[in-house]
Scaffold this motif. Structure first.
Motif, PDB file in Angstrom:
ATOM      1  N   VAL A  55      24.285  22.053  16.963  1.00  0.00           N
ATOM      2  CA  VAL A  55      25.501  21.285  16.735  1.00  0.00           C
ATOM      3  C   VAL A  55      25.160  19.898  16.198  1.00  0.00           C
ATOM      4  O   VAL A  55      24.277  19.227  16.730  1.00  0.00           O
ATOM      5  CB  VAL A  55      26.290  21.129  18.053  1.00  0.00           C
ATOM      6  N   ILE A  56      25.850  19.467  15.123  1.00  0.00           N
ATOM      7  CA  ILE A  56      25.618  18.116  14.628  1.00  0.00           C
ATOM      8  C   ILE A  56      26.918  17.328  14.710  1.00  0.00           C
ATOM      9  O   ILE A  56      28.007  17.883  14.580  1.00  0.00           O
ATOM     10  CB  ILE A  56      25.063  18.093  13.188  1.00  0.00           C
ATOM     11  N   ALA A  57      26.787  16.028  14.964  1.00  0.00           N
ATOM     12  CA  ALA A  57      27.964  15.174  15.084  1.00  0.00           C
ATOM     13  C   ALA A  57      27.706  13.880  14.336  1.00  0.00           C
ATOM     14  O   ALA A  57      26.566  13.445  14.195  1.00  0.00           O
ATOM     15  CB  ALA A  57      28.270  14.879  16.546  1.00  0.00           C
ATOM     16  N   GLY A  58      28.771  13.273  13.831  1.00  0.00           N
ATOM     17  CA  GLY A  58      28.639  11.995  13.151  1.00  0.00           C
ATOM     18  C   GLY A  58      29.779  11.085  13.577  1.00  0.00           C
ATOM     19  O   GLY A  58      30.904  11.551  13.779  1.00  0.00           O
ATOM     20  N   GLN A  59      29.472   9.799  13.761  1.00  0.00           N
ATOM     21  CA  GLN A  59      30.518   8.859  14.175  1.00  0.00           C
ATOM     22  C   GLN A  59      30.964   8.080  12.950  1.00  0.00           C
ATOM     23  O   GLN A  59      30.146   7.403  12.321  1.00  0.00           O
ATOM     24  CB  GLN A  59      29.997   7.907  15.253  1.00  0.00           C
ATOM     25  N   MET A  60      32.241   8.149  12.648  1.00  0.00           N
ATOM     26  CA  MET A  60      32.736   7.438  11.484  1.00  0.00           C
ATOM     27  C   MET A  60      32.776   5.937  11.766  1.00  0.00           C
ATOM     28  O   MET A  60      33.210   5.502  12.838  1.00  0.00           O
ATOM     29  CB  MET A  60      34.143   7.922  11.120  1.00  0.00           C
ATOM     30  N   GLY A  61      32.337   5.148  10.795  1.00  0.00           N
ATOM     31  CA  GLY A  61      32.363   3.697  10.944  1.00  0.00           C
ATOM     32  C   GLY A  61      31.417   3.193  12.028  1.00  0.00           C
ATOM     33  O   GLY A  61      31.531   2.063  12.464  1.00  0.00           O
ATOM     34  N   ASN A  62      30.488   4.078  12.479  1.00  0.00           N
ATOM     35  CA  ASN A  62      29.484   3.711  13.476  1.00  0.00           C
ATOM     36  C   ASN A  62      30.044   3.234  14.804  1.00  0.00           C
ATOM     37  O   ASN A  62      29.379   2.524  15.546  1.00  0.00           O
ATOM     38  CB  ASN A  62      28.523   2.655  12.920  1.00  0.00           C
ATOM     39  N   TRP A  63      31.308   3.570  15.088  1.00  0.00           N
ATOM     40  CA  TRP A  63      31.814   3.330  16.434  1.00  0.00           C
ATOM     41  C   TRP A  63      31.294   4.452  17.310  1.00  0.00           C
ATOM     42  O   TRP A  63      31.546   5.615  17.013  1.00  0.00           O
ATOM     43  CB  TRP A  63      33.334   3.357  16.447  1.00  0.00           C
ATOM     44  N   PRO A  64      30.595   4.121  18.402  1.00  0.00           N
ATOM     45  CA  PRO A  64      30.054   5.214  19.212  1.00  0.00           C
ATOM     46  C   PRO A  64      31.166   6.017  19.884  1.00  0.00           C
ATOM     47  O   PRO A  64      32.211   5.464  20.224  1.00  0.00           O
ATOM     48  CB  PRO A  64      29.191   4.476  20.252  1.00  0.00           C
ATOM     49  N   ALA A  65      30.919   7.330  20.042  1.00  0.00           N
ATOM     50  CA  ALA A  65      31.864   8.162  20.780  1.00  0.00           C
ATOM     51  C   ALA A  65      31.885   7.680  22.217  1.00  0.00           C
ATOM     52  O   ALA A  65      30.869   7.211  22.713  1.00  0.00           O
ATOM     53  CB  ALA A  65      31.433   9.621  20.709  1.00  0.00           C
ATOM     54  N   PRO A  66      32.964   7.750  22.950  1.00  0.00           N
ATOM     55  CA  PRO A  66      34.243   8.347  22.577  1.00  0.00           C
ATOM     56  C   PRO A  66      35.242   7.350  21.977  1.00  0.00           C
ATOM     57  O   PRO A  66      36.430   7.636  21.974  1.00  0.00           O
ATOM     58  CB  PRO A  66      34.754   8.844  23.934  1.00  0.00           C
ATOM     59  N   GLY A  68      35.172   5.809  18.736  1.00  0.00           N
ATOM     60  CA  GLY A  68      35.480   5.997  17.326  1.00  0.00           C
ATOM     61  C   GLY A  68      35.944   7.409  17.030  1.00  0.00           C
ATOM     62  O   GLY A  68      36.181   8.215  17.935  1.00  0.00           O
ATOM     63  N   ILE A  69      36.072   7.683  15.748  1.00  0.00           N
ATOM     64  CA  ILE A  69      36.444   9.038  15.318  1.00  0.00           C
ATOM     65  C   ILE A  69      35.169   9.829  15.088  1.00  0.00           C
ATOM     66  O   ILE A  69      34.276   9.404  14.355  1.00  0.00           O
ATOM     67  CB  ILE A  69      37.301   8.995  14.044  1.00  0.00           C
ATOM     68  N   THR A  70      35.095  10.973  15.755  1.00  0.00           N
ATOM     69  CA  THR A  70      33.901  11.800  15.662  1.00  0.00           C
ATOM     70  C   THR A  70      34.165  12.968  14.724  1.00  0.00           C
ATOM     71  O   THR A  70      35.223  13.590  14.795  1.00  0.00           O
ATOM     72  CB  THR A  70      33.543  12.352  17.050  1.00  0.00           C
ATOM     73  N   LEU A  71      33.213  13.246  13.855  1.00  0.00           N
ATOM     74  CA  LEU A  71      33.228  14.515  13.140  1.00  0.00           C
ATOM     75  C   LEU A  71      32.111  15.354  13.746  1.00  0.00           C
ATOM     76  O   LEU A  71      31.016  14.859  13.982  1.00  0.00           O
ATOM     77  CB  LEU A  71      32.976  14.327  11.647  1.00  0.00           C
ATOM     78  N   VAL A  72      32.407  16.608  14.020  1.00  0.00           N
ATOM     79  CA  VAL A  72      31.389  17.429  14.661  1.00  0.00           C
ATOM     80  C   VAL A  72      31.474  18.854  14.120  1.00  0.00           C
ATOM     81  O   VAL A  72      32.559  19.367  13.862  1.00  0.00           O
ATOM     82  CB  VAL A  72      31.544  17.382  16.199  1.00  0.00           C
ATOM     83  N   ALA A  73      30.297  19.434  13.891  1.00  0.00           N
ATOM     84  CA  ALA A  73      30.259  20.802  13.397  1.00  0.00           C
ATOM     85  C   ALA A  73      29.367  21.636  14.300  1.00  0.00           C
ATOM     86  O   ALA A  73      28.172  21.392  14.397  1.00  0.00           O
ATOM     87  CB  ALA A  73      29.736  20.840  11.968  1.00  0.00           C
ATOM     88  N   ASP A  74      29.971  22.590  15.013  1.00  0.00           N
ATOM     89  CA  ASP A  74      29.170  23.615  15.665  1.00  0.00           C
ATOM     90  C   ASP A  74      29.263  24.863  14.774  1.00  0.00           C
ATOM     91  O   ASP A  74      29.794  24.795  13.663  1.00  0.00           O
ATOM     92  CB  ASP A  74      29.635  23.864  17.104  1.00  0.00           C
ATOM     93  N   THR A 125      36.908  17.958  12.779  1.00  0.00           N
ATOM     94  CA  THR A 125      37.088  16.760  13.572  1.00  0.00           C
ATOM     95  C   THR A 125      36.782  17.019  15.051  1.00  0.00           C
ATOM     96  O   THR A 125      36.922  18.139  15.539  1.00  0.00           O
ATOM     97  CB  THR A 125      38.508  16.196  13.415  1.00  0.00           C
ATOM     98  N   GLY A 126      36.353  15.979  15.737  1.00  0.00           N
ATOM     99  CA  GLY A 126      36.085  16.101  17.162  1.00  0.00           C
ATOM    100  C   GLY A 126      37.008  15.223  17.977  1.00  0.00           C
ATOM    101  O   GLY A 126      36.723  14.902  19.131  1.00  0.00           O
ATOM    102  N   ASP A 127      38.112  14.817  17.361  1.00  0.00           N
ATOM    103  CA  ASP A 127      39.018  13.882  18.017  1.00  0.00           C
ATOM    104  C   ASP A 127      40.429  14.442  17.928  1.00  0.00           C
ATOM    105  O   ASP A 127      40.867  14.891  16.876  1.00  0.00           O
ATOM    106  CB  ASP A 127      38.941  12.523  17.304  1.00  0.00           C
ATOM    107  N   LEU A 128      41.136  14.402  19.042  1.00  0.00           N
ATOM    108  CA  LEU A 128      42.419  15.086  19.107  1.00  0.00           C
ATOM    109  C   LEU A 128      43.470  14.435  18.219  1.00  0.00           C
ATOM    110  O   LEU A 128      44.231  15.113  17.537  1.00  0.00           O
ATOM    111  CB  LEU A 128      42.894  15.096  20.562  1.00  0.00           C
ATOM    112  N   PHE A 129      43.494  13.099  18.200  1.00  0.00           N
ATOM    113  CA  PHE A 129      44.499  12.447  17.362  1.00  0.00           C
ATOM    114  C   PHE A 129      44.171  12.630  15.882  1.00  0.00           C
ATOM    115  O   PHE A 129      45.061  12.792  15.050  1.00  0.00           O
ATOM    116  CB  PHE A 129      44.623  10.951  17.691  1.00  0.00           C
ATOM    117  N   ASN A 130      42.870  12.645  15.591  1.00  0.00           N
ATOM    118  CA  ASN A 130      42.448  12.910  14.229  1.00  0.00           C
ATOM    119  C   ASN A 130      42.861  14.326  13.808  1.00  0.00           C
ATOM    120  O   ASN A 130      43.264  14.554  12.665  1.00  0.00           O
ATOM    121  CB  ASN A 130      40.931  12.743  14.139  1.00  0.00           C
ATOM    122  N   LEU A 131      42.792  15.252  14.754  1.00  0.00           N
ATOM    123  CA  LEU A 131      43.252  16.613  14.476  1.00  0.00           C
ATOM    124  C   LEU A 131      44.722  16.605  14.089  1.00  0.00           C
ATOM    125  O   LEU A 131      45.142  17.274  13.142  1.00  0.00           O
ATOM    126  CB  LEU A 131      43.036  17.496  15.708  1.00  0.00           C
TER     127      LEU A 131
END
Lengths: 498, 119
Positions: A55-66, A68-74, A125-131
């Motif tokens: 699984v890889i994940a990336g934080q948009m704008g370098n705000w750490p999770a939880p 910022g907005i996370t993009l994640v691909a499993d 996306t890994g964020d509910l509001f982003n979804l």
């Protein structure tokens, strides 16, 4: 790593902008084809990376999770993005022949690519509001595509589609608000553990709110009425991409939320899902049996097939989730292809109403062969992809002594054959009522190539999945394992947990 | 304060459901506007209500124990913007339905799904 995750979203967005700027010229269609092809390349790279690194994940704008907005691909996200790209390429090639210049000038290609961007965004996306935001991107693009051209039937179907989907959106938004109030986070990976501290009874209520919101999108019983009211009205390439992708985003969202976050009271929530699955299968297939228009039959079959995927989620055993994932992938390919074939039938035989067409088998045998592959796959004939998908799910149901639901799944499979043979008999076997012989050669060379190449490509994919199912089943097993044990997902997003 | 909001949201939803069920498309749109505002208020309340404590922290100072939660307000703002776009589209669609179908009663709109003649 995050550019790899952002690319599948950025590419269709840029393509949409370029296609909008060139909408007055025929350049738009080639930009659309090029954009989808680039998306395919990007999603293959993403898939390869996820297969290699997990699984890889990336934080948009370098705000750490939880935060910022996370993009994640499993594996599930990656395969959904890949299959979206495949459908996008197929439909954008098909659109060269199917979409007329009037629709192009109104911005068909821009809307199409915007829709693809929304679908990919929702998968990744890994964020509910982003979804929620991606759902809206997808929704507004689909509104535009649905009524593009503005025939009265389209407006009629569009009103119902828009109304019910907006209600579901508001349900989703309310659910997000309540969940945030209870847990203080909207990051899906963070939610997985944050919900443990919340009031479990309230959580169940919120879960049902999400179930209804995603259920409308996925078109499950009793929330599916917008689908057969609208899917047969737009252009065929629009129908195909809707049929392939839109409801599946709802299924994906259900699959994600009800394995990752809402697995606290499965005796309640997943029992509802099981009933829903059974009723969706039966009502969808009976609705199809009552129809006499090719696209309406296929629309009702989308509903019925969604039931199978929900069945996999409802049983929640490893094998059932494997079946659901496999079914999801197989169904997107097969269903999009059937709508594309209906488009060709309409072109050369003059309609999709079964009583008014015929003779395709005699005069267009190539189309007949191309129809048989996805149609039989949909019905579950071995050795096509649908057989393995149904086999896995029925086996999973039998393993947990679900005799009744397994029986329903098998009976619905039989009724699917009935619908497919109805199309086969009336559109392909019987002579044309007007005595004409519909021929593929009535299309220009360019149209023939643009329509048949994507259909043949998707049919070959169906046969490949069917004849060598082993790597695909292994892949589905791996992604089901990730869904049922989300540790890797959570670690990728939030880092090592104490 | 929360109580007042809860009552407001309840009234909004009740009015919205009434409007949406009254078999007229324009009323349906009005209902949709009301219920979406109810959803926005729900998110707003979910961030806890604080009285006159903006989340503005001087540089170097510690975070105050009581400050408004800025995130739900950002979410509501996004939702309002998206909702505005969707309603603009929905209203134009309803207008278009009126001009091309000559009716705003959903029961009369049977073009895409014509009623079968009894056999």
């Amino acid at each position: 790593m995050s550019w790899l995750l952002a690319l599948p979203v950025v590419i269709p967005f840029l393509t949409a902008v370029l296609a909008f700027l060139t909408r007055q010229s025929p350049l738009g269609r080639w930009i659309s084809v090029a954009g989808s092809s680039l998306l395919l390349v990007a999603s293959i790279i993403l898939m390869a990376t996820v297969l290699r690194d997990g699984v890889i994940a990336g934080q948009m704008g370098n705000w750490p999770a939880p935060f910022g907005i996370t993009l994640v691909a499993d594996l599930l996200s990656a395969v959904m993005v890949l299959i979206t790209a495949i459908v996008a390429v197929a439909v954008s090639i098909y659109a060269i022949a199917d979409v007329d210049e009037g629709m192009e000038r109104l911005g068909y290609h821009a809307l199409f690519n915007m829709l693809i961007a929304g679908v990919v965004g929702a998968f990744i996306t890994g964020d509910l509001f982003n979804l929620y935001v991606w759902f809206e991107v997808m929704l507004i693009a689909s509104f535009g595509l649905l009524v593009l051209g503005g025939r009265p039937e389209q407006i009629d179907g569009g009103v119902k589609y828009v109304a019910l989907n907006l209600v579901s959106t508001i349900m989703f938004l309310t659910g997000i608000g309540l969940l945030y109030g209870m847990t203080g986070t909207l990051n899906m990976a963070d939610l997985a553990s944050a919900v443990d501290g919340a009031d479990q009874r309230l959580l169940t209520i919120v879960a049902v709110l999400f179930m209804i919101a995603f259920g409308v999108k996925a078109a499950v019983f009793p929330l599916f009425f917008w689908l057969p009211a609208s899917y047969h009205t737009p252009a065929f390439s629009v129908s195909a991409v809707f049929a392939g992708l839109l409801t599946k985003v709802g299924v994906y969202a259900l699959l994600r939320m009800f394995t990752l976050v809402f697995d606290h009271d499965t005796a309640f929530t997943h029992t509802i899902l099981l009933w829903v699955a059974g009723l969706t299968m039966v009502v969808g297939v009976l609705g199809a049996a009552a129809q006499s228009d090719m696209r309406k039959i296929l629309s009702f079959h989308i509903v019925s097939q969604i039931g199978y995927m929900i069945l996999g989620l409802a049983l929640l055993t490893p094998l059932a989730i494997v079946g659901a994932v496999f079914y999801l992938v197989h169904h997107i390919v097969v269903k999009a292809n059937l709508f594309l074939i209906a488009g060709v039938a309409q072109r050369i035989a003059g309609g999709t109403e079964l009583s008014r067409i015929g003779g395709l088998y005699k005069s267009a045998p190539l189309l007949a062969v191309l129809f048989v592959v996805p149609a039989f796959s949909l019905a579950g004939f071995p050795p096509l992809s649908g057989f393995w998908a149904k086999f896995l799910l029925v086996k999973a149901a039998l393993d947990v002594q679900g005799w009744i639901i397994a029986g329903i799944a098998l009976a619905v499979g039989l009724l699917t054959i009935y619908s497919m043979t109805k199309i086969w008999a009336q559109a392909f076997w019987e002579p044309h009522p007007d005595g004409v012989e519909p021929k593929l050669s009535s299309l220009s060379n360019r149209e023939r190539a643009a329509m048949l190449i994507p259909i043949a490509g998707l049919a070959i994919l169906t046969v490949v999945i069917g004849t060598i199912p082993e790597p695909f089943v292994q892949f589905a097993e791996a992604s089901a394992a990730q869904l049922l044990d989300p540790t890797a997902y959570i670690t990728a997003v939030l880092g090592e947990q104490p | 304060m929360e109580f007042l909001f809860a009552i407001t949201i309840g009234v909004l939803v009740a009015a919205a459901v009434y409007l949406m069920l009254s078999n007229h498309l324009l009323r349906f749109i009005f209902g949709l506007v009301l219920i979406s505002n109810a959803a926005n208020l729900t998110i707003f309340v979910a961030g806890r209500l604080t009285d006159g404590a903006p989340p503005l922290i001087p540089e170097g100072a510690d975070a105050p124990t009581l400050a408004a939660n800025a995130l739900p307000q950002a979410l509501v703002l996004t939702a309002i913007v998206i909702g505005f776009g969707l309603f603009a589209f929905a209203i134009v669609l309803v207008f278009r339905a009126w001009t091309s179908l000559n009716s705003l009663t959903p029961d009369d709109m049977r073009l895409a799904e014509p009623e079968e003649a009894p056999k």
